[in-house]
Design a protein around this motif. Structure first.
Motif, PDB file in Angstrom:
ATOM      1  N   ARG A   1       0.840  -1.197   0.000  1.00 30.99           N
ATOM      2  CA  ARG A   1       0.000   0.000   0.000  1.00 30.99           C
ATOM      3  C   ARG A   1       0.882   1.257   0.000  1.00 30.99           C
ATOM      4  N   GLY A   2       0.335   2.358  -0.567  1.00 32.77           N
ATOM      5  CA  GLY A   2       0.959   3.657  -0.408  1.00 32.77           C
ATOM      6  C   GLY A   2       0.688   4.155   1.003  1.00 32.77           C
ATOM      7  N   ILE A   3       1.515   5.081   1.504  1.00 32.14           N
ATOM      8  CA  ILE A   3       1.333   5.526   2.894  1.00 32.14           C
ATOM      9  C   ILE A   3       0.085   6.384   3.066  1.00 32.14           C
ATOM     10  N   ASP A   4      -0.390   6.990   1.972  1.00 30.86           N
ATOM     11  CA  ASP A   4      -1.642   7.754   2.043  1.00 30.86           C
ATOM     12  C   ASP A   4      -2.796   6.766   1.872  1.00 30.86           C
ATOM     13  N   LEU A   5      -3.327   6.286   2.978  1.00 35.72           N
ATOM     14  CA  LEU A   5      -4.331   5.226   2.918  1.00 35.72           C
ATOM     15  C   LEU A   5      -5.627   5.682   2.263  1.00 35.72           C
ATOM     16  N   LYS A   6      -5.894   6.996   2.277  1.00 30.70           N
ATOM     17  CA  LYS A   6      -7.092   7.493   1.608  1.00 30.70           C
ATOM     18  C   LYS A   6      -6.943   7.444   0.086  1.00 30.70           C
ATOM     19  N   LYS A   7      -5.721   7.494  -0.377  1.00 28.78           N
ATOM     20  CA  LYS A   7      -5.451   7.532  -1.815  1.00 28.78           C
ATOM     21  C   LYS A   7      -4.824   6.240  -2.329  1.00 28.78           C
ATOM     22  N   ASP A   8      -4.407   5.364  -1.432  1.00 31.15           N
ATOM     23  CA  ASP A   8      -3.714   4.126  -1.793  1.00 31.15           C
ATOM     24  C   ASP A   8      -4.321   3.465  -3.031  1.00 31.15           C
ATOM     25  N   GLN A   9      -3.460   3.134  -4.014  1.00 32.55           N
ATOM     26  CA  GLN A   9      -3.936   2.545  -5.271  1.00 32.55           C
ATOM     27  C   GLN A   9      -3.363   1.152  -5.527  1.00 32.55           C
ATOM     28  N   SER A  10      -2.899   0.504  -4.460  1.00 36.13           N
ATOM     29  CA  SER A  10      -2.400  -0.866  -4.624  1.00 36.13           C
ATOM     30  C   SER A  10      -3.498  -1.776  -5.169  1.00 36.13           C
ATOM     31  N   TYR A  11      -4.748  -1.471  -4.854  1.00 34.42           N
ATOM     32  CA  TYR A  11      -5.886  -2.244  -5.376  1.00 34.42           C
ATOM     33  C   TYR A  11      -5.825  -2.317  -6.899  1.00 34.42           C
ATOM     34  N   PHE A  12      -5.573  -1.180  -7.550  1.00 41.02           N
ATOM     35  CA  PHE A  12      -5.592  -1.117  -9.004  1.00 41.02           C
ATOM     36  C   PHE A  12      -4.380  -1.800  -9.641  1.00 41.02           C
ATOM     37  N   LEU A  13      -3.357  -2.082  -8.834  1.00 41.80           N
ATOM     38  CA  LEU A  13      -2.135  -2.701  -9.350  1.00 41.80           C
ATOM     39  C   LEU A  13      -2.038  -4.177  -8.980  1.00 41.80           C
ATOM     40  N   SER A  14      -3.093  -4.699  -8.392  1.00 39.10           N
ATOM     41  CA  SER A  14      -3.042  -6.028  -7.779  1.00 39.10           C
ATOM     42  C   SER A  14      -2.945  -7.180  -8.775  1.00 39.10           C
ATOM     43  N   MET A  15      -3.197  -6.933 -10.052  1.00 37.61           N
ATOM     44  CA  MET A  15      -3.093  -7.993 -11.047  1.00 37.61           C
ATOM     45  C   MET A  15      -1.746  -7.966 -11.772  1.00 37.61           C
ATOM     46  N   LEU A  16      -0.810  -7.126 -11.301  1.00 35.11           N
ATOM     47  CA  LEU A  16       0.529  -7.115 -11.876  1.00 35.11           C
ATOM     48  C   LEU A  16       1.294  -8.356 -11.415  1.00 35.11           C
ATOM     49  N   SER A  17       2.116  -8.868 -12.299  1.00 32.74           N
ATOM     50  CA  SER A  17       2.956 -10.012 -11.943  1.00 32.74           C
ATOM     51  C   SER A  17       4.197  -9.522 -11.190  1.00 32.74           C
ATOM     52  N   GLU A  18       4.885 -10.452 -10.561  1.00 34.58           N
ATOM     53  CA  GLU A  18       6.116 -10.098  -9.860  1.00 34.58           C
ATOM     54  C   GLU A  18       7.152  -9.568 -10.847  1.00 34.58           C
ATOM     55  N   LYS A  19       7.141 -10.100 -12.065  1.00 31.99           N
ATOM     56  CA  LYS A  19       8.057  -9.626 -13.101  1.00 31.99           C
ATOM     57  C   LYS A  19       7.755  -8.184 -13.462  1.00 31.99           C
ATOM     58  N   GLN A  20       6.491  -7.851 -13.605  1.00 29.31           N
ATOM     59  CA  GLN A  20       6.115  -6.467 -13.912  1.00 29.31           C
ATOM     60  C   GLN A  20       6.510  -5.535 -12.768  1.00 29.31           C
ATOM     61  N   LEU A  21       6.302  -5.982 -11.534  1.00 30.41           N
ATOM     62  CA  LEU A  21       6.659  -5.160 -10.375  1.00 30.41           C
ATOM     63  C   LEU A  21       8.157  -4.904 -10.296  1.00 30.41           C
ATOM     64  N   SER A  22       8.954  -5.826 -10.810  1.00 29.83           N
ATOM     65  CA  SER A  22      10.413  -5.680 -10.719  1.00 29.83           C
ATOM     66  C   SER A  22      10.929  -4.503 -11.537  1.00 29.83           C
ATOM     67  N   THR A  23      10.136  -4.033 -12.506  1.00 29.66           N
ATOM     68  CA  THR A  23      10.551  -2.880 -13.315  1.00 29.66           C
ATOM     69  C   THR A  23       9.612  -1.688 -13.120  1.00 29.66           C
ATOM     70  N   ALA A  24       8.836  -1.710 -12.028  1.00 30.57           N
ATOM     71  CA  ALA A  24       7.886  -0.618 -11.747  1.00 30.57           C
ATOM     72  C   ALA A  24       8.478   0.351 -10.732  1.00 30.57           C
ATOM     73  N   VAL A  25       8.251   1.639 -10.973  1.00 37.35           N
ATOM     74  CA  VAL A  25       8.700   2.689 -10.050  1.00 37.35           C
ATOM     75  C   VAL A  25       7.496   3.554  -9.695  1.00 37.35           C
ATOM     76  N   PHE A  26       7.269   3.735  -8.405  1.00 34.79           N
ATOM     77  CA  PHE A  26       6.144   4.540  -7.930  1.00 34.79           C
ATOM     78  C   PHE A  26       6.678   5.668  -7.033  1.00 34.79           C
ATOM     79  N   PRO A  27       7.048   6.803  -7.617  1.00 34.50           N
ATOM     80  CA  PRO A  27       7.641   7.898  -6.837  1.00 34.50           C
ATOM     81  C   PRO A  27       6.725   8.459  -5.753  1.00 34.50           C
TER      82      PRO A  27
END
Length: 344
Positions: free
Chosen positions: A133-159
């Motif tokens: 989750r992002g630290i802003d729990l009101k805005k957290d968007q991990s839900y929308f990224l939940s179907m990403l594979s571990e491979k996709q996450l390995s090259t993802a950057v969330f500033p």
């Protein structure tokens, strides 16, 4: 490390780009066209390009309308045709942003793809990546990224994973970005009309009137098509009764709209299929927190894996309007374990 930054022109992607540039990263911007842009979106693209040119940041614009149609829009329409209520943003992130767009970015020499999502990744000692989750729990968007594979996450950057939304807006204002960013929209990006009208206009769904029936079997009215309804909906039923009616389920085989009291919406469990396990699939029942839709808080449940990509969820307390087609996301604390589609 070279980073491609997916830019929409919204405040989150623009602040993400500025943060990465300020940190000294080698970056370029990548913007994609879906074929569903409004005229004002096209006009704003010129403003965006001018701003990036001033910053000496290259911007690549790619037309992925064909993939967007087949992987997102067609999925959306076919889900409604089956009497389900989809979440196209979850699918878009997995198949378009971190699917098609990611591959295009890597071919352009990028090592990673950055987006403006409020979420975090974490590299484990074994080299695998977690989604958190992002630290802003009101805005957290991990839900929308939940179907990403571990491979996709390995090259993802969330500033923005460690940022609060209010601080992002403040940063944009302080750094002169407010005048160039597009207003945010909470609507599905490819629909600019009522959902039922869009579905009919697609030509894949036709109006099919049928009976409105109570959970006890009483016919109380007629509907103009099941595509106009979703579980938990109250508006549009238009049938007088001793209490307000809510959509309990869409009975596709008989074309019946089943309605009942608000209490009839409560469920003790649900089936989840097409599960994407980010961490290893549990080999026995486990306790999780689950979100059955984006705007719902995570609630405790016991998860029973049944097949490789299927499971049954047993809620600690009954949940209202558990909707087939929506995405259920499983958490262990702040870590996303996996996610899947709620079954009928």
């Amino acid at each position: 490390m070279k980073i491609a930054v997916a830019v929409s022109g919204g405040v989150d992607s623009m602040v993400s780009l500025h943060l990465l540039k300020a940190a000294g990263h080698d970056i370029f911007a990548i913007h994609f066209l879906t074929g569903y842009e409004k005229s004002e979106n096209i006009s704003h693209l010129k403003l965006l390009a001018s701003h990036l040119k001033h910053l000496k940041i290259e911007m690549i614009t790619v037309d992925i309308s064909q993939a967007f149609q087949s992987k997102v829009v067609d999925y959306f329409i076919s889900s409604y045709a089956k009497g389900q209520t989809p979440n196209p943003c979850v699918i878009c992130n997995a198949k378009i942003k971190f699917g098609v767009l990611r591959e295009l970015a890597l071919k352009q020499g990028a090592d990673c793809l950055a987006t403006g999502h409020y979420a975090q990744t974490e590299k484990q000692s074994d080299g695998n990546y977690l989604l958190k989750r992002g630290i802003d729990l009101k805005k957290d968007q991990s839900y929308f990224l939940s179907m990403l594979s571990e491979k996709q996450l390995s090259t993802a950057v969330f500033p923005l994973g460690k940022w609060l939304k209010k601080d992002v807006v403040g940063y944009a204002s302080k750094n002169g970005l407010s005048s160039i960013v597009q207003p945010e929209s909470q609507e599905v990006c490819f629909i600019h009309e009522r959902y039922p009208d869009f579905l009919i206009r697609s030509g894949c769904i036709k109006r099919s009137p049928g009976s409105i029936v109570t959970v006890s079997g009483q016919i109380i009215g007629q509907h103009n098509g099941l595509h106009e309804f979703t579980v938990g909906q109250r508006r549009g039923i238009n049938c007088p009764g001793p209490y307000p009616y809510y959509v309990v389920r869409l009975e596709q085989s008989t074309n019946k709209l089943i309605v009942g009291k608000k209490s009839d919406l409560l469920s003790e469990n649900c089936q989840v299929c097409d599960i994407n396990w980010i961490k290893e699939r549990p080999d026995k029942p486990c306790l999780v927190d689950v979100r059955i839709r984006y705007k719902s808080p995570a609630v405790p449940a016991e998860l029973y894996p049944t097949h490789t990509n299927q499971a049954t969820l047993y809620f600690n307390s009954q949940q209202s309007a558990v909707t087939p087609g929506q995405i259920a996301v499983f958490y262990n604390g702040d870590v996303v374990i996996g996610a899947g589609r709620i079954g009928v």
